[in-house]
Design a protein around this motif. Structure first.
Motif, short mmCIF file in Angstrom:
data_model
loop_
_atom_site.label_atom_id
_atom_site.label_comp_id
_atom_site.label_asym_id
_atom_site.label_seq_id
_atom_site.Cartn_x
_atom_site.Cartn_y
_atom_site.Cartn_z
N GLN A 102 0.82 -1.21 0.00
CA GLN A 102 0.00 0.00 0.00
C GLN A 102 0.85 1.26 0.00
OE1 GLN A 102 -4.02 -0.15 0.49
NE2 GLN A 102 -3.10 1.14 -1.08
N ALA A 103 2.02 1.20 0.65
CA ALA A 103 2.92 2.36 0.66
C ALA A 103 3.52 2.61 -0.72
CB ALA A 103 4.04 2.14 1.68
N GLN A 104 3.65 1.55 -1.51
CA GLN A 104 4.23 1.68 -2.85
C GLN A 104 3.18 1.89 -3.92
OE1 GLN A 104 6.14 -2.13 -2.96
NE2 GLN A 104 7.68 -1.61 -1.42
N ALA A 141 -3.20 2.81 -5.08
CA ALA A 141 -4.53 2.33 -5.46
C ALA A 141 -5.04 1.30 -4.45
CB ALA A 141 -4.48 1.70 -6.85
N PRO A 142 -6.34 1.15 -4.32
CA PRO A 142 -6.88 0.10 -3.45
C PRO A 142 -6.39 -1.28 -3.89
CG PRO A 142 -8.61 1.61 -4.13
CD PRO A 142 -7.40 1.95 -4.95
N LEU A 143 -6.28 -2.19 -2.95
CA LEU A 143 -5.80 -3.53 -3.24
C LEU A 143 -6.96 -4.41 -3.71
CD1 LEU A 143 -3.43 -4.17 -0.20
CD2 LEU A 143 -2.99 -2.89 -2.31
N ALA A 144 -6.71 -5.20 -4.73
CA ALA A 144 -7.64 -6.23 -5.17
C ALA A 144 -7.06 -7.55 -4.69
CB ALA A 144 -7.79 -6.23 -6.68
N LEU A 145 -7.62 -8.08 -3.60
CA LEU A 145 -7.06 -9.26 -2.95
C LEU A 145 -7.59 -10.54 -3.59
CD1 LEU A 145 -7.24 -8.25 0.83
CD2 LEU A 145 -5.29 -8.07 -0.74
N ILE A 146 -6.67 -11.45 -3.88
CA ILE A 146 -7.03 -12.78 -4.37
C ILE A 146 -6.31 -13.79 -3.48
CG2 ILE A 146 -6.90 -14.41 -6.28
CD1 ILE A 146 -6.83 -11.95 -8.15
N PRO A 163 2.68 -1.71 11.14
CA PRO A 163 2.16 -0.95 9.99
C PRO A 163 1.58 0.38 10.46
CG PRO A 163 1.37 -3.22 9.96
CD PRO A 163 2.02 -3.01 11.29
N GLN A 164 1.57 1.36 9.57
CA GLN A 164 1.05 2.68 9.93
C GLN A 164 -0.45 2.80 9.70
OE1 GLN A 164 3.41 5.61 7.87
NE2 GLN A 164 5.22 5.20 9.12
N ALA A 165 -1.00 1.92 8.90
CA ALA A 165 -2.44 1.99 8.62
C ALA A 165 -2.90 0.64 8.08
CB ALA A 165 -2.72 3.09 7.60
N ALA A 204 -10.34 -2.41 -13.02
CA ALA A 204 -9.32 -1.46 -13.42
C ALA A 204 -9.04 -0.46 -12.30
CB ALA A 204 -9.77 -0.73 -14.68
N GLY A 205 -7.82 -0.01 -12.22
CA GLY A 205 -7.45 1.01 -11.24
C GLY A 205 -7.12 0.45 -9.87
N MET A 206 -7.05 -0.88 -9.73
CA MET A 206 -6.70 -1.49 -8.45
C MET A 206 -5.40 -2.28 -8.58
SD MET A 206 -10.32 -2.81 -6.89
CE MET A 206 -11.76 -1.73 -6.85
N THR A 207 -4.74 -2.50 -7.46
CA THR A 207 -3.50 -3.26 -7.43
C THR A 207 -3.79 -4.71 -7.09
OG1 THR A 207 -2.25 -1.31 -6.68
CG2 THR A 207 -1.24 -3.48 -6.34
N PRO A 208 -3.61 -5.64 -8.03
CA PRO A 208 -3.89 -7.05 -7.73
C PRO A 208 -2.83 -7.63 -6.78
CG PRO A 208 -2.99 -6.82 -9.95
CD PRO A 208 -3.19 -5.44 -9.43
N VAL A 209 -3.31 -8.33 -5.77
CA VAL A 209 -2.43 -8.95 -4.77
C VAL A 209 -2.87 -10.41 -4.60
CG1 VAL A 209 -1.59 -8.93 -2.39
CG2 VAL A 209 -2.13 -6.77 -3.56
N VAL A 210 -2.01 -11.33 -4.96
CA VAL A 210 -2.26 -12.76 -4.76
C VAL A 210 -1.58 -13.15 -3.46
CG1 VAL A 210 -1.87 -15.09 -5.65
CG2 VAL A 210 -2.38 -13.20 -7.23
N PHE A 211 -2.32 -13.82 -2.55
CA PHE A 211 -1.70 -14.23 -1.29
C PHE A 211 -2.21 -15.58 -0.84
CE2 PHE A 211 -5.60 -12.33 0.29
CZ PHE A 211 -5.87 -12.94 1.50
N HIS A 212 -1.45 -16.18 0.09
CA HIS A 212 -1.79 -17.51 0.61
C HIS A 212 -1.05 -17.76 1.92
CE1 HIS A 212 2.11 -18.87 -1.05
NE2 HIS A 212 1.79 -18.09 -2.06
#
Length: 344
Positions: free
Chosen positions: A123-125, A128-133, A185-187, A260-268
Motif C-alpha cells: 500500500q505504501a508503494q 490504489a486500493p488492493l484487489a485481494l485474491i 504498519p502505519q495503517a 481497473a485502477g486497483m493493485t492485484p495482490v495474490v496471497f496464501h
C-alpha cells in the motif's frame, strides 16, 4: 508447517516417513500450543495400526490436522491417545469418510495481523486500493484486512492500534499481534476487491461448514472461536467472490476479473504445503509472471527459494516465513499472534 509426506507405497519407508511427519507435528507444531494434539500426534507416530490406516488414504489426506479434526467432528475428545485411538478405531468408517470428503481449511482471521506487514508495504508503494485474491481461501475470512481492528504490541514501545474508520466495515473482535524487531504498519490497507480460489469453498452461513471450521480449531485454542463468528458476520455483510477449483487452473481467470485502477495482490497462508513440488513451482511461475504482487506465508522450505535465503532459520520453530514478491520479510506465528525479524 512442513511439506506433507508423499510416498504412495505401503512399505516400511512410507511408514517411517509418515511416522517422522507425526513426530514433527507433536514436537514442533503442537508442542506448547495444544497438549492434546501433541499427545495424539506422538501416539499416532507409535501406533503401527493407525499408520497403516493412514497409508490407505491418498497422501494429501494423511495429515494430522485433518485426522484430528475429523475425529473431533465425530465426538472423539479424549485427552490421552490410548482412549482416543480406541474411539477412532470404533468410528473409523465415519472418520475416514469425513477425511475423504473434507480438507484442512483452517480459516484463521488472526493471520491478517501478520499479513498486514506485507499489505502495508504494498500500500505504501501502490496508492490504489488492493484487489485481494487468496488462493486456498476456505470461507474467505482472511480477505478483510481492512475490517479488523489490530493491536500491535512491542516490548519497548507503546501499543499501536489500527482500526477501520467509523462507518466502515468493521469486525466486532480485535486482533492482537506481538512484534519483535519489527515496526508496526502505519495503517490498515485499502481493499477494493475480494476474491478467493479453493477446491471446495466453505459457506459460513451453512451450519455444517461453520461446524467444520470450528472443529479445525485445536483444543486449548478455543479463544479463536469468536474470530470465526466475527469473520462469518463480515462475510454475511459483504460477501467475497469465491471460485471453486484448482488454484493453478483458475488463477489467470480470477486475475482477469480484477477491476481497473486497483493493485492485484495474490496471497496464501499454509496452502502450498498441500501441493506437489511441481504444482508449487507452477504456481510460483504464474504468480511472478502475472504482474500481481505476491504475498506468501508458508513454512520455511515450502516455497522453493525462500528458505535458501535464510540460512540462519530452521524448521525447529513452528510457523511461517512471510515474503513479498519472493523476498522474505518476517517469521510469523501460525495464527498471527506474533511476528519477528528474520535471523540474518
Amino acid at each position: 508447517m512442513r511439506e506433507l509426506p508423499g510416498l504412495n507405497a505401503s512399505d516400511q519407508a512410507s511408514i517411517e516417513e509418515l511416522r517422522t511427519y507425526y513426530l514433527h507435528f507433536a514436537q514442533v507444531e503442537a508442542a506448547g500450543v495444544s497438549a492434546r494434539y501433541a499427545a495424539w500426534a506422538l501416539g499416532v507416530a507409535e501406533d503401527e495400526a493407525m499408520l497403516q490406516r493412514l497409508l490407505g488414504l491418498p497422501p494429501a489426506k494423511r495429515q494430522a490436522n485433518l485426522l484430528f479434526a475429523a475425529a473431533r467432528l465425530h465426538d472423539v475428545e479424549a485427552a490421552e491417545w490410548a482412549e482416543a485411538s480406541a474411539q477412532i478405531e470404533a468410528r473409523w468408517t465415519q472418520i475416514e469418510a469425513t477425511m475423504l470428503e473434507r480438507a484442512t481449511q483452517t480459516n484463521e482471521p488472526g493471520r491478517i495481523a501478520t499479513l498486514n506487514l506485507a499489505f502495508a508495504q504494498i500500500q505504501a508503494q501502490e496508492r490504489a486500493p488492493l484487489a485481494l485474491i487468496e488462493v486456498g481461501a476456505s470461507a474467505g475470512l482472511c480477505l478483510y484486512p481492512d475490517a479488523w481492528p489490530v493491536r500491535y504490541r512491542r516490548q519497548d514501545d507503546a501499543d499501536v492500534l489500527l482500526a477501520p474508520a467509523a462507518g466502515e466495515l468493521c469486525s466486532a473482535v480485535e486482533l492482537s499481534c506481538e512484534l519483535h524487531g519489527l515496526a508496526a504498519p502505519q495503517a490498515l490497507p485499502q481493499v477494493g476487491h475480494r476474491a478467493g480460489i479453493d477446491l471446495n469453498p466453505l459457506d459460513v452461513t451453512a451450519p455444517q461448514d461453520l461446524r467444520w471450521l470450528e472443529a479445525l480449531i485445536w483444543p486449548g485454542m478455543e479463544h479463536r472461536i469468536p474470530r470465526i463468528s466475527a469473520g462469518a458476520a463480515l462475510v454475511a455483510e459483504s460477501p467475497p467472490i469465491l471460485h471453486a477449483g484448482d488454484l493453478n487452473e483458475r488463477l489467470a481467470e480470477v486475475l482477469d476479473q480484477v477491476p481497473a485502477g486497483m493493485t492485484p495482490v495474490v496471497f496464501h497462508t499454509a496452502v502450498l504445503a498441500y501441493l506437489s513440488r511441481e504444482d508449487r513451482l507452477r504456481f510460483r511461475e504464474q504468480a511472478e509472471a502475472s504482474g500481481a504482487r505476491w504475498v506468501s506465508n508458508e513454512g520455511l522450505h515450502v516455497v522453493e527459494g525462500i528458505g535458501e535465503q535464510l540460512p540462519l532459520e530452521n524448521d525447529s520453530e513452528s510457523g511461517f516465513v512471510l515474503s513479498l514478491d519472493g523476498e522474505p520479510i518476517a517469521r510469523t506465528a501460525p495464527h498471527g499472534q506474533s511476528a519477528r525479524a528474520l535471523r540474518q
